[in-house]
Design an enzyme around this catalytic site. Structure first.
Site, PDB file in Angstrom:
ATOM      1  N   GLU A  58       0.839  -1.204   0.000  1.00  0.00           N
ATOM      2  CA  GLU A  58       0.000   0.000   0.000  1.00  0.00           C
ATOM      3  C   GLU A  58       0.871   1.250   0.000  1.00  0.00           C
ATOM      4  OE1 GLU A  58      -3.304  -0.345   2.893  1.00  0.00           O
ATOM      5  OE2 GLU A  58      -3.090   1.811   3.215  1.00  0.00           O
TER       6      GLU A  58
ATOM      7  N   ASP B 274       0.188   5.333   0.639  1.00  0.00           N
ATOM      8  CA  ASP B 274      -0.920   6.161   1.153  1.00  0.00           C
ATOM      9  C   ASP B 274      -0.687   7.652   1.161  1.00  0.00           C
ATOM     10  OD1 ASP B 274      -2.400   3.986   2.029  1.00  0.00           O
ATOM     11  OD2 ASP B 274      -1.489   3.979   4.008  1.00  0.00           O
TER      12      ASP B 274
ATOM     13  N   GLU C 246      -3.113  10.423   3.031  1.00  0.00           N
ATOM     14  CA  GLU C 246      -4.349  10.629   3.789  1.00  0.00           C
ATOM     15  C   GLU C 246      -4.351  12.060   4.299  1.00  0.00           C
ATOM     16  OE1 GLU C 246      -4.533   7.624   6.880  1.00  0.00           O
ATOM     17  OE2 GLU C 246      -5.360   6.182   5.447  1.00  0.00           O
TER      18      GLU C 246
END
Ligand SMILES: *[C@@H]1O[C@H](CO)[C@@H](O)[C@H](O)[C@H]1NC(C)=O
Length: 275
Positions: A97, A99, A101
């Site tokens: 993953e 990311d 955010e």
């Protein structure tokens, strides 16, 4: 008769439209029902969060190495407790993953850009930043360049984080060290309530009187990177003094958390890739 010309024009216009980003062609709405809305003939995607649910989308395509750009305009005003995400992820318990955010805040207080990298199910590589602009006033471009050698996170073309593949050196000393390079990933985006941790560690709760919360996305652009393109981009970053200085400027002035510098969390010294 001008019909053939007209037809030709129509054909050209429609193939141009197919080639440009269009959320109808590029993504599926995966949860939250009509809280995720595609607008303007596919040019814009709106994510909404209300008391009962947030929502999310995923790309139709999977990528094993890619250059992904998206423009986002984040939830304005009091966005405390909300989290807007843009990330790449593979499936399964040993997933990879990458990311981005965005942790909301009270009106006038800064959003946090939270980044992380998971490989073979292991994350814990957080770095967080403030932004040098208000991300709610206009669209800004957030990008991930993921190659077999490195992951570059960028904001409006400025690199903010570079995560290098160091498996060759570190694979031997640390069996936990992996680099994401074998599992294809899809691109995801979502808006959800995380007021148990997002804003000041969960101290500031979502103000539901301000719901629904809305974030907007446009110009989603995902291209599988051939090794040639990727190599060219990497050389560009390595040899581009301006990009390097920009990266240092961001890290010096806007980075607010770096797992590599967290001595409380790693009293015995940070993970090997930090050195
Ligand atoms: C919210 O604002 C406070 C005060 O400026 C700051 O400490 C915090 O890092 C900001 N961001 C989040 C997501 O809590």
């Amino acid at each position: 008769m001008d019909t053939p010309l007209h037809l030709l024009f129509l054909l050209l216009a429609s193939s141009a439209a197919l080639a440009s980003a269009n959320f109808y062609n590029d993504v599926d709405i995966t949860w939250g029902n009509d809280r995720a809305k595609i607008l303007d003939n596919g040019q814009q995607l709106q994510l909404t969060l209300d008391r009962s649910s947030g929502c999310g989308i995923q790309s139709k395509q999977e990528y094993l190495f890619a250059k992904i750009d998206i423009q986002m305009k984040l939830v304005p005003g009091n966005s405390a407790g909300t989290v807007t995400t843009f990330y790449l992820s593979s499936q399964g318990p040993k997933h990879d993953e990458i990311d981005f955010e965005f942790l909301g805040n009270l009106s006038g207080d800064p959003y946090i850009l939270h980044t992380n990298v998971f490989a073979q199910g292991l994350g814990g590589r957080e770095q967080q930043f403030y932004l040098w602009f208000d991300p709610t006033l206009d669209f800004h471009t957030y990008s991930v360049l993921w190659t077999s050698n490195q992951i570059i996170f960028s904001v409006d073309g400025s690199p903010v984080r570079v995560f290098k593949n160091r498996e060759t050196e570190l694979g031997k000393v640390d069996s936990n060290y992996h680099y994401p390079k074998t599992q294809a990933m899809r691109v995801y985006s979502s808006l959800w309530n995380a007021d148990d941790w997002a804003t000041r560690g969960g101290l500031v709760k979502t103000d539901w009187t301000k719901a629904p919360f809305v974030a907007s996305l446009r110009n989603f652009n995902a291209a599988a990177t051939s090794s040639f393109d990727a190599a060219a981009e990497e050389v560009a970053l390595e040899s581009n003094q301006e990009q390097k200085q920009r990266l240092q400027w961001v890290r010096k002035n806007y980075m607010i958390y770096d797992y590599c510098a967290d001595t409380k969390r790693f009293p015995q010294g940070p993970p090997p890739e930090c050195k």
